[in-house]
Design a protein around this motif. Sequence first.
Motif, PDB file in Angstrom:
ATOM      1  N   HIS A   1       0.920  -1.424  -0.191  1.00 22.96           N
ATOM      2  CA  HIS A   1      -0.270   0.305  -0.003  1.00 22.96           C
ATOM      3  C   HIS A   1       0.766   1.645  -0.104  1.00 22.96           C
ATOM      4  O   HIS A   1       0.121   2.265  -0.477  1.00 22.96           O
ATOM      5  CB  HIS A   1      -0.702  -0.273   0.850  1.00 22.96           C
ATOM      6  CG  HIS A   1      -1.690  -1.129   1.097  1.00 22.96           C
ATOM      7  ND1 HIS A   1      -3.075  -0.764   0.324  1.00 22.96           N
ATOM      8  CD2 HIS A   1      -1.914  -2.522   1.393  1.00 22.96           C
ATOM      9  CE1 HIS A   1      -4.083  -2.691   0.834  1.00 22.96           C
ATOM     10  NE2 HIS A   1      -3.184  -2.549   1.643  1.00 22.96           N
ATOM     11  N   ILE A   2       2.237   0.765   0.552  1.00 20.96           N
ATOM     12  CA  ILE A   2       2.307   3.182   0.444  1.00 20.96           C
ATOM     13  C   ILE A   2       4.224   1.737  -0.211  1.00 20.96           C
ATOM     14  O   ILE A   2       4.606   0.622  -0.462  1.00 20.96           O
ATOM     15  CB  ILE A   2       3.111   3.239   1.479  1.00 20.96           C
ATOM     16  CG1 ILE A   2       4.131   1.705   2.681  1.00 20.96           C
ATOM     17  CG2 ILE A   2       1.924   3.482   2.620  1.00 20.96           C
ATOM     18  CD1 ILE A   2       4.566   2.352   4.432  1.00 20.96           C
ATOM     19  N   PRO A   3       5.142   3.254  -0.644  1.00 22.22           N
ATOM     20  CA  PRO A   3       6.232   3.029  -1.393  1.00 22.22           C
ATOM     21  C   PRO A   3       7.055   2.632  -0.240  1.00 22.22           C
ATOM     22  O   PRO A   3       6.981   3.052   0.672  1.00 22.22           O
ATOM     23  CB  PRO A   3       6.867   4.473  -1.629  1.00 22.22           C
ATOM     24  CG  PRO A   3       5.751   5.146  -1.876  1.00 22.22           C
ATOM     25  CD  PRO A   3       4.580   4.485  -1.179  1.00 22.22           C
ATOM     26  N   ARG A   4       7.988   0.989  -0.492  1.00 27.62           N
ATOM     27  CA  ARG A   4       8.988   0.487   0.604  1.00 27.62           C
ATOM     28  C   ARG A   4      10.170   1.502   0.657  1.00 27.62           C
ATOM     29  O   ARG A   4      10.953   1.216   1.355  1.00 27.62           O
ATOM     30  CB  ARG A   4       9.103  -0.942  -0.135  1.00 27.62           C
ATOM     31  CG  ARG A   4       8.250  -1.197  -0.092  1.00 27.62           C
ATOM     32  CD  ARG A   4       8.620  -2.991  -0.257  1.00 27.62           C
ATOM     33  NE  ARG A   4       7.686  -4.170  -0.069  1.00 27.62           N
ATOM     34  CZ  ARG A   4       6.974  -4.961   0.758  1.00 27.62           C
ATOM     35  NH1 ARG A   4       8.079  -4.714   2.079  1.00 27.62           N
ATOM     36  NH2 ARG A   4       6.156  -6.142   0.825  1.00 27.62           N
ATOM     37  N   ASP A   5      10.503   2.705  -0.684  1.00 31.40           N
ATOM     38  CA  ASP A   5      11.670   3.670  -0.240  1.00 31.40           C
ATOM     39  C   ASP A   5      11.226   4.906  -0.186  1.00 31.40           C
ATOM     40  O   ASP A   5      11.711   5.524  -0.337  1.00 31.40           O
ATOM     41  CB  ASP A   5      12.925   3.015  -1.383  1.00 31.40           C
ATOM     42  CG  ASP A   5      11.633   3.711  -3.167  1.00 31.40           C
ATOM     43  OD1 ASP A   5      10.105   3.691  -3.086  1.00 31.40           O
ATOM     44  OD2 ASP A   5      12.266   3.603  -3.710  1.00 31.40           O
ATOM     45  N   GLY A   6      10.011   4.449   0.604  1.00 29.52           N
ATOM     46  CA  GLY A   6       9.260   6.070   0.546  1.00 29.52           C
ATOM     47  C   GLY A   6       9.619   6.672   2.011  1.00 29.52           C
ATOM     48  O   GLY A   6      11.013   6.318   3.166  1.00 29.52           O
ATOM     49  N   ALA A   7       9.835   8.237   2.127  1.00 24.56           N
ATOM     50  CA  ALA A   7      10.211   9.191   3.136  1.00 24.56           C
ATOM     51  C   ALA A   7       9.274   8.464   4.548  1.00 24.56           C
ATOM     52  O   ALA A   7      10.430   8.295   5.747  1.00 24.56           O
ATOM     53  CB  ALA A   7       9.413  10.454   3.134  1.00 24.56           C
ATOM     54  N   VAL A   8       8.767   7.545   4.831  1.00 18.51           N
ATOM     55  CA  VAL A   8       7.860   6.903   5.645  1.00 18.51           C
ATOM     56  C   VAL A   8       8.381   5.997   5.506  1.00 18.51           C
ATOM     57  O   VAL A   8       7.471   4.393   4.629  1.00 18.51           O
ATOM     58  CB  VAL A   8       6.337   6.993   6.232  1.00 18.51           C
ATOM     59  CG1 VAL A   8       5.764   6.525   7.312  1.00 18.51           C
ATOM     60  CG2 VAL A   8       6.460   8.372   6.540  1.00 18.51           C
ATOM     61  N   SER A   9       8.940   4.883   6.250  1.00 26.50           N
ATOM     62  CA  SER A   9       9.595   3.186   5.592  1.00 26.50           C
ATOM     63  C   SER A   9       8.011   2.189   6.578  1.00 26.50           C
ATOM     64  O   SER A   9       7.119   2.753   7.536  1.00 26.50           O
ATOM     65  CB  SER A   9      10.483   2.916   6.724  1.00 26.50           C
ATOM     66  OG  SER A   9       9.925   3.099   8.238  1.00 26.50           O
ATOM     67  N   THR A  10       7.467   1.095   5.799  1.00 31.00           N
ATOM     68  CA  THR A  10       6.863   0.489   5.617  1.00 31.00           C
ATOM     69  C   THR A  10       7.102  -0.315   7.757  1.00 31.00           C
ATOM     70  O   THR A  10       5.895  -0.651   8.424  1.00 31.00           O
ATOM     71  CB  THR A  10       6.857  -0.685   5.506  1.00 31.00           C
ATOM     72  OG1 THR A  10       8.549  -1.947   5.137  1.00 31.00           O
ATOM     73  CG2 THR A  10       7.126  -0.682   3.956  1.00 31.00           C
ATOM     74  N   LYS A  11       8.236  -0.690   8.183  1.00 34.05           N
ATOM     75  CA  LYS A  11       7.940  -0.832   9.768  1.00 34.05           C
ATOM     76  C   LYS A  11       8.132   0.102  10.156  1.00 34.05           C
ATOM     77  O   LYS A  11       6.716   0.061  11.543  1.00 34.05           O
ATOM     78  CB  LYS A  11      10.181  -0.818   9.699  1.00 34.05           C
ATOM     79  CG  LYS A  11      10.064  -1.583  11.033  1.00 34.05           C
ATOM     80  CD  LYS A  11      11.358  -1.484  11.484  1.00 34.05           C
ATOM     81  CE  LYS A  11      12.023  -2.046  13.077  1.00 34.05           C
ATOM     82  NZ  LYS A  11      12.714  -2.618  13.338  1.00 34.05           N
TER      83      LYS A  11
END
Length: 239
Positions: free
Chosen positions: A179-189
Amino acid sequence: MAQVKTRRSRNGARLPNDRGIPQYMGENIEKDLEEVSLRAGGTMRNRILVAAIALFAERGYENLNMRTLASWVGLKAPTLYNYFPSKEALLVGAIDQGMDDFFGYILDGIEAVPREQRLFEIVHRHAGYKLRHRAIARANDRLIDPQFARMFLPEEAARDFGSRMARYRHQVEDLVGDHIPRDGAVSTKVVTLAILSQCDRIAYWYTPKGNMTEEQALAQITILTRRMLHDIPREARSG
């Protein structure tokens, strides 16, 4: 009438009085005892383990009075040792059953849910468990706390329980990555930890005596989850 003397732990903390009615933090947990133990098979062993979760959490490992536990489940104290050879074995068994019930409630049949809806179904089940079994859920939280584990659990058991929690987090994080970019500013973790935290916290802020029904409370958690996943600012998405 003679005054009941306040019992205290070794560090001076006040202990609850022994009671015939199962309670945790002043809340009657008879319903939780029945429901959770029935899901695990409904045996006396299951009932002992569920009661032990609440008692270990409320009184602490060192202060657990085995006679009190026996009275909660309708047994005499020596009979408990027919089920568990030691208090340590009872603690490990209680945490193990608590995790089995929690993860079973959330994950049983989850692979049949379409992948695009699976994360939201997990969120609904996770928050639903914490809401419907508030007292036992809060007690479980205390027993799986890393500090408690270091103090009272055998190393092998502590590692095993930590690994089970980590596997669940990774499973949720894998779905968050859809659902969100894995390399975005907010991490998936970070997003995963935020989602799981809000699911856990419903056990602490929700009250049946409030102005919100269970389904309304769960809907709030779903809305917040969707906002975390989809309402991320455009600049954050682009990194």
